[in-house]
Scaffold this motif. Structure first.
Motif, PDB file in Angstrom:
ATOM      1  N   ARG A   1     -18.330   3.458   9.478  1.00 52.35           N
ATOM      2  CA  ARG A   1     -19.458   2.790   8.701  1.00 52.35           C
ATOM      3  C   ARG A   1     -19.001   2.782   7.144  1.00 52.35           C
ATOM      4  O   ARG A   1     -19.155   1.865   6.377  1.00 52.35           O
ATOM      5  N   ALA A   2     -18.357   3.983   6.903  1.00 52.08           N
ATOM      6  CA  ALA A   2     -17.819   4.079   5.212  1.00 52.08           C
ATOM      7  C   ALA A   2     -16.405   3.507   5.335  1.00 52.08           C
ATOM      8  O   ALA A   2     -16.217   2.778   4.222  1.00 52.08           O
ATOM      9  N   GLU A   3     -15.791   3.474   6.417  1.00 58.35           N
ATOM     10  CA  GLU A   3     -14.452   2.828   6.320  1.00 58.35           C
ATOM     11  C   GLU A   3     -14.373   1.409   6.008  1.00 58.35           C
ATOM     12  O   GLU A   3     -13.399   0.719   5.183  1.00 58.35           O
ATOM     13  N   ARG A   4     -15.437   0.754   6.531  1.00 62.75           N
ATOM     14  CA  ARG A   4     -15.556  -0.807   6.555  1.00 62.75           C
ATOM     15  C   ARG A   4     -15.558  -1.299   4.890  1.00 62.75           C
ATOM     16  O   ARG A   4     -14.938  -2.060   4.300  1.00 62.75           O
ATOM     17  N   LEU A   5     -16.142  -0.152   4.232  1.00 68.99           N
ATOM     18  CA  LEU A   5     -16.143  -0.555   2.580  1.00 68.99           C
ATOM     19  C   LEU A   5     -14.352  -0.433   1.931  1.00 68.99           C
ATOM     20  O   LEU A   5     -14.335  -1.030   1.000  1.00 68.99           O
ATOM     21  N   ARG A   6     -13.731   0.574   2.640  1.00 73.62           N
ATOM     22  CA  ARG A   6     -12.674   0.955   2.084  1.00 73.62           C
ATOM     23  C   ARG A   6     -11.639  -0.471   2.595  1.00 73.62           C
ATOM     24  O   ARG A   6     -10.883  -0.935   1.646  1.00 73.62           O
ATOM     25  N   PHE A   7     -11.884  -1.192   3.720  1.00 72.53           N
ATOM     26  CA  PHE A   7     -10.904  -2.021   4.134  1.00 72.53           C
ATOM     27  C   PHE A   7     -11.094  -3.167   3.577  1.00 72.53           C
ATOM     28  O   PHE A   7     -10.896  -4.227   3.741  1.00 72.53           O
TER      29      PHE A   7
ATOM     30  N   VAL B   1     -22.489   0.235  13.269  1.00 73.42           N
ATOM     31  CA  VAL B   1     -21.284   0.258  12.519  1.00 73.42           C
ATOM     32  C   VAL B   1     -21.086  -0.864  11.834  1.00 73.42           C
ATOM     33  O   VAL B   1     -20.854  -1.061  10.801  1.00 73.42           O
ATOM     34  N   ASP B   2     -21.483  -2.256  12.343  1.00 71.17           N
ATOM     35  CA  ASP B   2     -21.051  -3.386  11.844  1.00 71.17           C
ATOM     36  C   ASP B   2     -22.187  -4.032  11.033  1.00 71.17           C
ATOM     37  O   ASP B   2     -22.059  -4.988  10.345  1.00 71.17           O
ATOM     38  N   GLY B   3     -23.310  -3.158  10.761  1.00 73.51           N
ATOM     39  CA  GLY B   3     -24.273  -3.538   9.955  1.00 73.51           C
ATOM     40  C   GLY B   3     -25.419  -4.394  10.707  1.00 73.51           C
ATOM     41  O   GLY B   3     -26.328  -4.927   9.879  1.00 73.51           O
ATOM     42  N   THR B   4     -25.257  -4.662  11.895  1.00 73.38           N
ATOM     43  CA  THR B   4     -26.347  -5.502  12.428  1.00 73.38           C
ATOM     44  C   THR B   4     -27.701  -4.895  12.307  1.00 73.38           C
ATOM     45  O   THR B   4     -28.733  -5.479  12.290  1.00 73.38           O
ATOM     46  N   PHE B   5     -27.961  -3.400  12.432  1.00 76.64           N
ATOM     47  CA  PHE B   5     -28.789  -2.631  12.239  1.00 76.64           C
ATOM     48  C   PHE B   5     -28.511  -2.003  11.017  1.00 76.64           C
ATOM     49  O   PHE B   5     -27.776  -1.135  11.009  1.00 76.64           O
ATOM     50  N   ALA B   6     -29.403  -2.468  10.148  1.00 71.48           N
ATOM     51  CA  ALA B   6     -29.182  -1.662   8.724  1.00 71.48           C
ATOM     52  C   ALA B   6     -29.692  -0.471   8.508  1.00 71.48           C
ATOM     53  O   ALA B   6     -30.513   0.131   9.225  1.00 71.48           O
ATOM     54  N   PRO B   7     -29.387   0.199   7.456  1.00 75.09           N
ATOM     55  CA  PRO B   7     -29.680   1.677   7.530  1.00 75.09           C
ATOM     56  C   PRO B   7     -31.354   1.785   7.032  1.00 75.09           C
ATOM     57  O   PRO B   7     -31.787   0.637   6.109  1.00 75.09           O
ATOM     58  N   GLY B   8     -32.030   2.583   7.546  1.00 73.77           N
ATOM     59  CA  GLY B   8     -33.403   2.584   7.473  1.00 73.77           C
ATOM     60  C   GLY B   8     -34.230   1.650   8.581  1.00 73.77           C
ATOM     61  O   GLY B   8     -35.395   1.935   8.744  1.00 73.77           O
ATOM     62  N   GLU B   9     -33.669   1.026   9.170  1.00 75.01           N
ATOM     63  CA  GLU B   9     -34.148   0.008  10.107  1.00 75.01           C
ATOM     64  C   GLU B   9     -34.998   0.815  11.289  1.00 75.01           C
ATOM     65  O   GLU B   9     -34.169   1.642  11.919  1.00 75.01           O
ATOM     66  N   GLN B  10     -36.074   0.425  11.725  1.00 71.98           N
ATOM     67  CA  GLN B  10     -36.540   1.213  12.918  1.00 71.98           C
ATOM     68  C   GLN B  10     -35.849   0.506  14.057  1.00 71.98           C
ATOM     69  O   GLN B  10     -35.757  -0.722  14.405  1.00 71.98           O
ATOM     70  N   LEU B  11     -35.800   1.307  14.983  1.00 72.05           N
ATOM     71  CA  LEU B  11     -35.233   0.947  16.306  1.00 72.05           C
ATOM     72  C   LEU B  11     -36.400   1.205  17.502  1.00 72.05           C
ATOM     73  O   LEU B  11     -36.544   2.513  17.978  1.00 72.05           O
ATOM     74  N   LYS B  12     -36.573   0.218  17.988  1.00 69.85           N
ATOM     75  CA  LYS B  12     -37.598   0.280  19.169  1.00 69.85           C
ATOM     76  C   LYS B  12     -36.956   0.123  20.725  1.00 69.85           C
ATOM     77  O   LYS B  12     -36.540  -0.988  20.920  1.00 69.85           O
ATOM     78  N   ASP B  13     -37.109   1.092  21.351  1.00 71.01           N
ATOM     79  CA  ASP B  13     -36.493   1.199  22.756  1.00 71.01           C
ATOM     80  C   ASP B  13     -36.962  -0.005  23.582  1.00 71.01           C
ATOM     81  O   ASP B  13     -36.138  -0.616  24.219  1.00 71.01           O
ATOM     82  N   LEU B  14     -38.180  -0.558  23.471  1.00 69.78           N
ATOM     83  CA  LEU B  14     -38.414  -1.525  24.324  1.00 69.78           C
ATOM     84  C   LEU B  14     -37.765  -2.885  23.766  1.00 69.78           C
ATOM     85  O   LEU B  14     -37.356  -3.919  24.524  1.00 69.78           O
ATOM     86  N   GLU B  15     -37.732  -3.204  22.497  1.00 67.63           N
ATOM     87  CA  GLU B  15     -37.207  -4.263  22.113  1.00 67.63           C
ATOM     88  C   GLU B  15     -35.625  -4.398  22.347  1.00 67.63           C
ATOM     89  O   GLU B  15     -34.864  -5.440  22.460  1.00 67.63           O
ATOM     90  N   LEU B  16     -35.013  -3.179  22.196  1.00 70.32           N
ATOM     91  CA  LEU B  16     -33.649  -3.003  22.400  1.00 70.32           C
ATOM     92  C   LEU B  16     -33.438  -3.378  24.000  1.00 70.32           C
ATOM     93  O   LEU B  16     -32.374  -3.952  24.233  1.00 70.32           O
ATOM     94  N   ALA B  17     -34.143  -2.978  24.871  1.00 70.44           N
ATOM     95  CA  ALA B  17     -34.007  -3.096  26.261  1.00 70.44           C
ATOM     96  C   ALA B  17     -34.043  -4.406  26.510  1.00 70.44           C
ATOM     97  O   ALA B  17     -33.313  -4.965  27.224  1.00 70.44           O
ATOM     98  N   ALA B  18     -35.022  -5.176  26.085  1.00 70.67           N
ATOM     99  CA  ALA B  18     -35.149  -6.545  26.044  1.00 70.67           C
ATOM    100  C   ALA B  18     -33.929  -7.367  25.561  1.00 70.67           C
ATOM    101  O   ALA B  18     -33.500  -8.346  26.463  1.00 70.67           O
ATOM    102  N   TRP B  19     -33.494  -7.026  24.554  1.00 73.38           N
ATOM    103  CA  TRP B  19     -32.256  -7.618  23.845  1.00 73.38           C
ATOM    104  C   TRP B  19     -31.178  -7.374  24.906  1.00 73.38           C
ATOM    105  O   TRP B  19     -30.297  -8.387  25.098  1.00 73.38           O
ATOM    106  N   LEU B  20     -30.778  -6.230  25.311  1.00 71.15           N
ATOM    107  CA  LEU B  20     -29.476  -6.087  26.107  1.00 71.15           C
ATOM    108  C   LEU B  20     -29.911  -6.395  27.584  1.00 71.15           C
ATOM    109  O   LEU B  20     -28.919  -6.517  28.420  1.00 71.15           O
ATOM    110  N   GLY B  21     -31.042  -6.546  28.187  1.00 69.73           N
ATOM    111  CA  GLY B  21     -31.309  -7.004  29.523  1.00 69.73           C
ATOM    112  C   GLY B  21     -31.148  -5.721  30.322  1.00 69.73           C
ATOM    113  O   GLY B  21     -30.890  -5.945  31.497  1.00 69.73           O
ATOM    114  N   VAL B  22     -31.649  -4.539  29.889  1.00 72.21           N
ATOM    115  CA  VAL B  22     -31.830  -3.319  30.772  1.00 72.21           C
ATOM    116  C   VAL B  22     -33.173  -2.851  30.747  1.00 72.21           C
ATOM    117  O   VAL B  22     -33.924  -3.166  29.940  1.00 72.21           O
ATOM    118  N   SER B  23     -33.308  -1.677  31.613  1.00 69.70           N
ATOM    119  CA  SER B  23     -34.615  -1.145  31.448  1.00 69.70           C
ATOM    120  C   SER B  23     -34.219   0.056  30.155  1.00 69.70           C
ATOM    121  O   SER B  23     -33.150   0.084  29.562  1.00 69.70           O
TER     122      SER B  23
END
Length: 216
Positions: free
Chosen positions: A167-173, A28-50
């Motif tokens: 996500r769209a409302e961020r544009l309005r505000f 929602v805040d744009g940290t992950f941009a539209p079209g960006e690939q999300l890999k569960d292994l990388e996300l798990a390492a980032w968050l410190g979870v399985s």
């Protein structure tokens, strides 16, 4: 297997809901941009979870339209599709209309004051250009009514579809159009204070339904 280091400083006992909310907010805040690939292994390492809670979170995000999950292939952040935004907006507007109708008869003075304070913070955030603070204050204001309504099914639907709207409302505000929301909030609070459930419900619906269905 050993738990990866927790880079964002999150508790290692992170619950599935917390993983979902962290990933949802990053989209929602744009940290992950539209079209960006999300890999569960990388996300798990980032968050410190399985990988398990990450995979479950990605499935929930797919149900809400925030990601496109293709089994056996990649998961990517969805684009801001006009139809998806319009559909989510219509559902969210209807749910807030219902929440207000159910909540108004049970509102106390303290609830109304909480809404006024949230609108003050909302107005100040708009004035300073702080979109994130504006969205938080907006959530707090409308959240009072959702909480008082006490409708769990309604809250579940909002949790699923509000992120797409945000996500769209961020544009309005981020634009002068956000000023319209201040006036709508004032009117909503006035009608709630007067016990006009139907009038307040109509304003709540219009507030959410006035969101543009596409970028630009």
């Amino acid at each position: 297997m050993p738990i990866p280091p927790t880079d964002p400083g999150l508790d290692r006992g992170l619950l599935r809901d917390d993983v979902y909310r962290r990933l949802r907010d990053a989209i929602v805040d744009g940290t992950f941009a539209p079209g960006e690939q999300l890999k569960d292994l990388e996300l798990a390492a980032w968050l410190g979870v399985s990988r398990t809670p990450v995979r479950e979170a990605l499935l929930r995000l797919a149900q809400g339209g925030l990601v496109l999950a293709r089994p056996g292939r990649s998961t990517v952040v969805s684009t801001l599709d006009a139809r998806d935004i319009r559909d989510a907006r219509d559902v969210v507007a209807a749910m807030h209309e219902l929440a207000v109708r159910e909540a108004v008869p049970a509102l106390l003075d303290g609830d109304l004051e909480a809404m006024r304070e949230a609108n003050h913070r909302f107005t100040a955030a708009l004035g300073s250009g702080d979109v994130e603070a504006a969205l938080r204050a907006d959530d707090e204001l409308h959240g009072v009514l959702v909480r008082i309504a006490g409708n769990r099914a309604l809250a579940t639907v909002l949790e699923q579809f509000t992120p797409t709207v945000r996500r769209a409302e961020r544009l309005r505000f981020a634009s002068l159009r956000g000023r319209d929301s201040v006036r709508q909030h004032d009117e909503l609070i006035r009608l709630c204070a007067g016990g006009d459930a139907e009038g307040a419900a109509a304003v709540a619906y219009d507030t959410w339904h006035s969101l543009p269905s596409a970028e630009g």
